[in-house]
Design a protein around this motif. Structure first.
Motif, PDB file in Angstrom:
ATOM      1  N   VAL A  75       0.837  -1.202   0.000  1.00  0.00           N
ATOM      2  CA  VAL A  75       0.000   0.000   0.000  1.00  0.00           C
ATOM      3  C   VAL A  75       0.870   1.249   0.000  1.00  0.00           C
ATOM      4  N   SER A  76       0.592   2.137  -0.912  1.00  0.00           N
ATOM      5  CA  SER A  76       1.168   3.482  -0.894  1.00  0.00           C
ATOM      6  C   SER A  76       0.044   4.449  -0.537  1.00  0.00           C
ATOM      7  N   THR A  77       0.180   5.139   0.579  1.00  0.00           N
ATOM      8  CA  THR A  77      -0.895   5.989   1.086  1.00  0.00           C
ATOM      9  C   THR A  77      -0.710   7.431   0.642  1.00  0.00           C
ATOM     10  N   PHE A  78      -1.776   7.997   0.084  1.00  0.00           N
ATOM     11  CA  PHE A  78      -1.808   9.406  -0.306  1.00  0.00           C
ATOM     12  C   PHE A  78      -2.928  10.055   0.504  1.00  0.00           C
ATOM     13  N   SER A  79      -2.586  10.587   1.662  1.00  0.00           N
ATOM     14  CA  SER A  79      -3.581  11.178   2.565  1.00  0.00           C
ATOM     15  C   SER A  79      -3.372  12.677   2.636  1.00  0.00           C
ATOM     16  N   SER A  80      -4.446  13.422   2.436  1.00  0.00           N
ATOM     17  CA  SER A  80      -4.350  14.879   2.476  1.00  0.00           C
ATOM     18  C   SER A  80      -4.688  15.438   3.849  1.00  0.00           C
ATOM     19  N   HIS A  81      -5.069  14.579   4.802  1.00  0.00           N
ATOM     20  CA  HIS A  81      -5.374  15.000   6.178  1.00  0.00           C
ATOM     21  C   HIS A  81      -6.380  16.151   6.209  1.00  0.00           C
ATOM     22  N   GLY A  82      -7.428  16.030   5.413  1.00  0.00           N
ATOM     23  CA  GLY A  82      -8.503  17.015   5.423  1.00  0.00           C
ATOM     24  C   GLY A  82      -8.349  18.153   4.440  1.00  0.00           C
ATOM     25  N   ASP A  83      -7.197  18.271   3.793  1.00  0.00           N
ATOM     26  CA  ASP A  83      -6.972  19.337   2.819  1.00  0.00           C
ATOM     27  C   ASP A  83      -7.572  18.902   1.483  1.00  0.00           C
ATOM     28  N   LEU A  84      -8.693  19.511   1.099  1.00  0.00           N
ATOM     29  CA  LEU A  84      -9.416  19.063  -0.091  1.00  0.00           C
ATOM     30  C   LEU A  84      -8.645  19.315  -1.381  1.00  0.00           C
ATOM     31  N   GLU A  85      -7.912  20.408  -1.453  1.00  0.00           N
ATOM     32  CA  GLU A  85      -7.172  20.700  -2.672  1.00  0.00           C
ATOM     33  C   GLU A  85      -6.070  19.672  -2.896  1.00  0.00           C
TER      34      GLU A  85
END
Length: 364
Positions: free
Chosen positions: A116-126
């Motif tokens: 798994v490669s995680t791409f999480s924006s932590h709530g940042d929609l842009e």
């Protein structure tokens, strides 16, 4: 005398055609070939003919077979790194993201060479939108995507679908792509919340809900209104508190403050209620802060319950009574569905429902 020429077997002819396509550059090193089912349809051949043709290509060194993923053109260094990653796209905060990843990793570690490669924006929609738009360029083996309500983040997944990258959505369907989904419905959470509240004698319920309301939120409200009505309890419009959540989705991200401010307004208006039902723990944390600041006690004066448990340990001083949506199980099922698709399964999209469990805490 008539001379009859005998054609080579069909699987040999198929192997020859694909070999020529590889030589001409139609299929590049590291690129996935069409699935067995796709070749059967396009070439009008049977299963045995297609699999024998692919096996011949593998024997000749033109393709390599990756278990559960299919056949790929051989001859590129680093090919494995292009096809071994599952891209996990989410706007969730790290605590919740870790639960999904834990479930996915357990499945992928069980005999696959995927990670798994995680791409999480932590709530940042842009940042989330950019990750979704660019993921196809990374050529992952597959994608798992956490859906967001369209009114919060409008995304078109058509480019991902056109890239033919297998995908699984956790949540509501999204435009541009038809794929497998894993979902925990608002009806499920609503029934569990309702049963708990009726058993403890709730008589003046209220609801805190962020706008825009997604399908899960609409289902939750419907279950609560109809269920309370059957029990002779009225959930009045004045006790359904809606609010916008700009601070929950724009940097600096604060998933609690908008709910806190809306609850401060509701309490200041004089509306009274004995139980507050929140869509998620993020709203519950903000509400508890406002309730305590108003000099009220939780749960003695106001009980608080959440329809979606989130990773808020260390943020809330109390254990929130909430519905555990079993994010680890959602991750496991998503990974299992994706492995099937990567392996060539091309049946109709599947929807898997994960039932939640009510976890009784200290808030009511």
């Amino acid at each position: 005398m008539t001379v009859t020429s005998k054609l080579p077997p069909k699987y040999v002819l198929l192997a020859g055609r694909i070999e020529q396509q590889i030589r001409s550059g139609q299929y590049r090193p590291g690129q996935a070939l069409p699935t067995v089912r796709e070749l059967m349809a396009s070439e009008r051949l049977g299963t045995a003919t297609v699999t024998n043709g692919l096996a011949l290509l593998e024997e000749r060194g033109w393709v390599t077979r990756h278990p559960q993923r299919g056949y790929f053109v051989a001859g590129a260094s680093g090919t494995k790194s292009k096809v071994s990653q599952i891209a996990f796209l989410t706007a969730a905060l790290s605590g919740d993201t870790d639960l999904y990843v834990r479930g996915m990793t357990e499945v992928l570690a069980g005999g696959t060479d995927l990670a798994v490669s995680t791409f999480s924006s932590h709530g940042d929609l842009e940042r989330f939108r950019q990750a979704v738009e660019q993921v196809a360029d990374l050529q992952p083996a597959g994608v798992v995507l956490i859906a967001l309500p369209r009114g919060i983040c409008d995304l078109d997944l058509t480019p991902l679908a056109e890239a033919r990258i297998p995908a699984v959505i956790i949540g509501e369907p999204m435009p541009g792509i038809a794929c497998d989904r894993v979902i925990q419905t608002g009806q499920d959470g609503g029934r569990r919340v309702l049963q708990h509240l009726l058993e403890r004698g709730c008589d003046t319920p209220a609801v805190l809900e962020a706008l825009p309301i997604d399908a899960g939120g609409q289902e939750l409200l419907w279950v609560l209104r109809t269920g309370f009505a059957r029990a002779g309890i009225e959930l009045t419009d004045e006790r359904v508190f809606y609010y916008q959540s700009p601070h929950g989705w724009r940097p600096p991200v604060d998933p609690y403050i908008d709910a806190q401010r809306r609850m401060e307004e509701a309490l200041a208006s004089g509306v009274r209620f004995g139980t507050l039902i929140c869509r998620s723990d993020y709203q519950a944390v903000g509400a508890i802060r406002a309730i305590v600041a108003a000099g009220l006690r939780v749960p003695e004066d106001v009980a608080v319950i959440s329809a979606v448990q989130c990773a808020v340990d260390g943020v809330c001083p109390m254990r929130i009574t909430a519905v555990d949506t079993r994010r680890e199980d959602q991750g496991r099922v998503a990974a299992e569905l994706l492995i099937k698709r990567i392996g060539g399964h091309d049946g109709p999209p599947e929807v898997h429902h994960i039932a939640g469990e009510l976890r009784v805490g200290e808030t009511g």
